[in-house]
Write a protein that holds these residues in place. Structure first.
Motif, mmCIF file in Angstrom:
data_model
loop_
_atom_site.group_PDB
_atom_site.id
_atom_site.type_symbol
_atom_site.label_atom_id
_atom_site.label_comp_id
_atom_site.label_asym_id
_atom_site.label_seq_id
_atom_site.Cartn_x
_atom_site.Cartn_y
_atom_site.Cartn_z
ATOM 1 N N VAL A 1 1.004 -1.189 0.137
ATOM 2 C CA VAL A 1 0.033 -0.023 -0.074
ATOM 3 C C VAL A 1 0.827 1.444 -0.099
ATOM 4 C CG1 VAL A 1 -1.656 -1.205 1.235
ATOM 5 C CG2 VAL A 1 -0.151 0.161 2.310
ATOM 6 N N ALA A 2 1.953 1.151 0.224
ATOM 7 C CA ALA A 2 3.098 2.365 0.265
ATOM 8 C C ALA A 2 2.960 3.297 -1.092
ATOM 9 C CB ALA A 2 4.577 1.904 0.372
ATOM 10 N N GLY A 3 2.640 2.612 -2.190
ATOM 11 C CA GLY A 3 2.404 3.724 -3.416
ATOM 12 C C GLY A 3 1.310 4.614 -3.409
ATOM 13 N N ASP A 4 0.210 4.095 -2.410
ATOM 14 C CA ASP A 4 -0.770 5.170 -2.189
ATOM 15 C C ASP A 4 -0.741 5.943 -1.007
ATOM 16 O OD1 ASP A 4 -2.422 3.769 -4.209
ATOM 17 O OD2 ASP A 4 -3.223 2.221 -2.437
ATOM 18 N N ASP A 5 0.489 5.851 -0.471
ATOM 19 C CA ASP A 5 0.790 7.071 0.578
ATOM 20 C C ASP A 5 -0.361 7.238 1.516
ATOM 21 O OD1 ASP A 5 2.673 8.396 1.693
ATOM 22 O OD2 ASP A 5 2.035 10.205 0.842
ATOM 23 N N PRO A 6 -0.964 6.237 2.040
ATOM 24 C CA PRO A 6 -1.831 6.408 3.062
ATOM 25 C C PRO A 6 -1.426 7.084 4.445
ATOM 26 C CG PRO A 6 -1.223 4.251 3.148
ATOM 27 C CD PRO A 6 -0.376 4.755 1.999
ATOM 28 N N ASP A 7 -2.194 7.847 4.930
ATOM 29 C CA ASP A 7 -2.010 8.380 6.434
ATOM 30 C C ASP A 7 -1.724 7.382 7.533
ATOM 31 O OD1 ASP A 7 -1.878 11.279 5.526
ATOM 32 O OD2 ASP A 7 -3.784 10.816 5.066
ATOM 33 N N GLY A 8 -2.873 6.324 7.325
ATOM 34 C CA GLY A 8 -2.630 5.261 8.155
ATOM 35 C C GLY A 8 -3.030 3.958 7.671
#
Length: 222
Positions: free
Chosen positions: A111-118
């Protein structure tokens, strides 16, 4: 009469704050060692006629999370088949036998590519967790500005799921062995928000007896 218009400079335009966004990582890669030698897999057990892995994925999908990623490993082909028509990501942890930490790292990397806040870490073997439970966790995380750990509890006793803010990403990749994020949370120095969701925070189904007690049906499919 011609009316002249001009665009306001960016710093003068109204700025609407963005809500912290959450991605779900659904952990489903475990060996299910406590299920015994009869070929049954806990995540293929059926609840209301639906395989548990699919049921958990649908709960995640129906929440307000921005995305859902399922981490598989043991019996991955069977689990993928149960998820085949759902709009989510399925990733394989090739090192699933080493324990939970590798599955966490696999999910966080995915999920790192979506750069979620959490990242909301959800265990696939907890049939009592609902989409409403997940939404309450997500709302608490957003109210914190995306800076706090948010944890499901039952009568004040810590449980799952849990939301980990982006500041803990590097620490997740340093975990080793069959450990989750409990000690990481305790030593993070971050504020922890507990959200009461009742018995669902503790009910997992690691054994045939637990599946039956929770209302499930075993499926003996090797």
């Amino acid at each position: 009469m011609e009316v002249q218009t001009r665009q306001l400079p960016l710093e003068m335009s109204e700025k609407v704050p963005m809500q912290p966004n959450v991605a779900i990582v659904l952990l489903a890669a475990g060996m299910a060692r406590r299920m015994g030698p009869n070929g049954a897999h806990k995540l293929l057990a059926e609840f209301d006629g639906i395989p548990l892995i699919r049921r958990s994925a649908l709960v995640a999908q129906n929440s307000k999370a921005g995305s859902v990623t399922v981490v598989v490993g043991h019996r991955e082909n069977d689990l993928r088949a149960a998820l085949s028509d759902l709009s989510l990501s399925v990733v394989t942890n090739p090192d699933f036998a080493s324990g939970m930490s590798s599955s966490l790292a696999t999910g966080f990397a995915a999920v790192a590519g979506d750069d979620p806040d959490g990242v909301l870490v959800m265990l696939a073997d907890m049939p009592g967790v609902t989409s409403s439970d997940l939404n309450r966790l997500i709302a608490a995380f957003q109210c914190s500005g995306g800076s706090s750990v948010v944890r499901a509890v039952s009568q004040g006793k810590r449980g799952n799921p849990v939301i980990l803010p982006r500041s803990l990403n590097d620490a997740i990749f340093r975990l080793e062995g069959d450990v989750g994020a409990r000690h990481l949370i305790e030593n993070s120095g971050l504020a922890v928000i507990d959200v009461e969701i009742g018995d669902a925070a503790h009910v997992d189904v690691d054994t045939p007896e637990a599946i039956i007690a929770a209302g499930g049906t075993l499926v003996n499919k090797a």
